[in-house]
Design an enzyme around this catalytic site. Structure first.
Site, mmCIF file in Angstrom:
data_model
loop_
_atom_site.group_PDB
_atom_site.id
_atom_site.type_symbol
_atom_site.label_atom_id
_atom_site.label_comp_id
_atom_site.label_asym_id
_atom_site.label_seq_id
_atom_site.Cartn_x
_atom_site.Cartn_y
_atom_site.Cartn_z
ATOM 1 N N TYR A 50 110.479 78.468 48.887
ATOM 2 C CA TYR A 50 109.408 77.514 49.191
ATOM 3 C C TYR A 50 109.745 76.782 50.473
ATOM 4 C CZ TYR A 50 105.566 77.288 45.962
ATOM 5 O OH TYR A 50 104.404 77.553 45.303
ATOM 6 N N GLU A 52 107.243 74.459 52.237
ATOM 7 C CA GLU A 52 106.088 73.655 52.665
ATOM 8 C C GLU A 52 106.470 72.764 53.834
ATOM 9 O OE1 GLU A 52 105.519 72.900 48.605
ATOM 10 O OE2 GLU A 52 103.326 72.854 48.813
ATOM 11 N N ASP A 196 88.132 84.763 68.016
ATOM 12 C CA ASP A 196 88.744 85.465 66.882
ATOM 13 C C ASP A 196 89.067 86.876 67.371
ATOM 14 O OD1 ASP A 196 89.354 86.929 64.633
ATOM 15 O OD2 ASP A 196 87.783 86.055 63.385
ATOM 16 N N THR A 222 94.300 88.195 62.948
ATOM 17 C CA THR A 222 95.113 88.791 61.898
ATOM 18 C C THR A 222 96.263 89.508 62.596
ATOM 19 O OG1 THR A 222 93.617 90.673 61.939
ATOM 20 C CG2 THR A 222 93.314 89.094 60.161
ATOM 21 N N ARG A 231 100.294 92.342 56.766
ATOM 22 C CA ARG A 231 99.024 91.702 56.424
ATOM 23 C C ARG A 231 99.204 90.193 56.555
ATOM 24 N NH1 ARG A 231 94.446 93.725 54.653
ATOM 25 N NH2 ARG A 231 95.348 95.722 55.224
#
Ligand code: DSN
Length: 410
Positions: A50, A52, A196, A222, A231
């Protein structure tokens, strides 16, 4: 214990998918084959952590190596795209776009994007998506005759509608975008410019498509399409917008970042920084042109007259077949594509008159112009006789033979 030992069901299906990927021709314009190195990083122990927050400002302890990985990804992204700031945490293109909207718009604000049926993206204002539900989209379209962007018409519409943000960069538009023209329109109406570049990021990185970096206030992309990474997604912007973007991603939109994917992104950026990637990107475009020429020679109509990128949008109408029928028949022959609306398509989106094909994945396999010619001929044979089972089996055999000459993951 290995996956094979603990979960034979999932292991077996992954093996089947691997075999399927090896033996079929992937022509979906948004797909590619990530390298083993990218997959190794993405499948690593980083999935256990984790983190964050951002490097050096985390809400959990124990992130010294994770910080280094994320910083490496950021530094490489900045170098690759020549941008002031990069946020590599977005999980996907859609979440990157949501964060970009929240950084620059309030709920209910008006923005402009290309109509989905004209090649735009779901997140650029579709009424069934967050972008169309929470914000007020006013779409622009391509010119009905040329099927290309008409910058005067876009400017006129922007002056009438006065959107707070304008998006350029699409999913089914085969031509190069004039980013300078969008900057001028945005300046004239006082709008934020969002590019984009998800589809053609690899072409920008490889220097065969102009970069919006000098013009755009926000760039989203992406990382798994022409860029050939894991991905995922990222947002880039000038240094002045860094704080807004970072806050919108975390805590605005996401919780814990997927550090295993971020490691995969770092590996992908390093690969794209190598000189070979320029050769790769140039070959993608040459292959798309070769595919296009052969499809046109068979009597198919090409939307916007052809391609300048990795993708071709084919109007199937001259062959009397719908996009849905063509996609299904081609799949049976081992050729994987997707049906796509063409501009002003009289057919509904689930049926369509068009087929979208892209060359990034086949180029990764090492295929060149002569193979593209062969692939185009296979496509045409199938769509001319979509119900001929024998023909589809024959083509499937040819597909496997061709794939065998260009192995993936040797
Ligand atoms: N699904 C992607 C594409 O195929 O273009 C866009 O999100």
């Amino acid at each position: 214990m290995s996956l094979k030992q603990t979960d034979g069901a999932v292991f077996g299906l992954i093996e089947k998918e691997m075999d399927y990927q090896k033996k079929t021709l992937r022509l979906i314009a948004s797909e590619n084959y990530a390298s083993r190195a990218v997959m190794e990083a993405t499948g690593s122990v980083l999935t256990n952590k984790y983190a964050e927050g951002y490097p050096k400002k985390r809400y959990y302890a124990g992130n010294m190596f994770v910080d280094e990985i994320e910083l490496l990804a950021i530094e490489r992204a900045k170098r690759l795209f020549q941008v002031g700031h990069a946020n590599v945490q977005p999980h996907a293109g859609a979440s990157a776009n949501i964060a970009a909207f929240f950084a620059f718009l309030d709920v209910g604000d008006k923005f402009m994007g290309l109509d989905l049926a004209n090649g735009g993206h779901l997140t650029h204002g579709s009424p069934v998506n967050f972008s169309g539900k929470w914000f007020k989209p006013c779409a622009y379209t391509v010119d009905k005759k040329t099927e290309a962007l008409d910058y005067d018409a876009i400017r006129k519409r922007a002056l009438e509608e006065k959107p707070k943000l304008i998006i350029c960069g699409y999913t089914a538009y085969p031509l190069i975008i004039d980013f300078k023209a969008f900057r001028e329109i945005c300046d004239e109406v006082g709008a934020t410019m969002m590019a984009d570049i998800s589809h053609f990021a690899g072409l920008v990185a490889g220097g065969v498509y102009p970069s919006p970096a000098k013009y755009a206030d926000i760039i989203t992309t992406t990382t798994h399409k022409t860029l050939r990474g894991p991905r995922g997604a990222m947002i880039m912007c000038p240094e002045a917008n860094a704080q807004k973007i970072d806050k919108a991603v975390f805590p605005g939109m996401q919780g814990g970042p997927l550090e295993h994917c971020i490691a995969g992104k770092a590996v992908c950026f390093q690969e794209a920084l190598q000189p070979e990637f320029k050769t790769y990107a140039a070959q993608i475009v040459r292959n798309a042109k070769a595919l296009t020429d052969e499809l046109a020679a068979s009597g198919l109509r090409l939307v916007a007259g052809g391609t300048q990128t990795h993708l071709v949008l084919v109007d199937l109408t001259p062959k009397g077949i719908t996009g849905k029928e063509a996609q299904m028949a081609l799949e049976e022959a081992g050729i994987i594509t997707n049906r796509n609306s063409i501009p002003y398509d009289p057919r509904p989106p689930f049926v369509t008159s068009g087929l979208r094909v892209g060359t990034a994945a086949l180029t990764t396999r090492g295929m060149m112009e002569s193979e593209m010619k062969q692939v185009a001929q296979m496509i045409v044979r199938v769509i001319e006789k979509p119900n001929d089972l024998e023909l589809k089996l024959k083509v499937r055999g040819e597909v496997e033979e061709l794939c065998g000459k260009f192995p993936i993951y040797k």
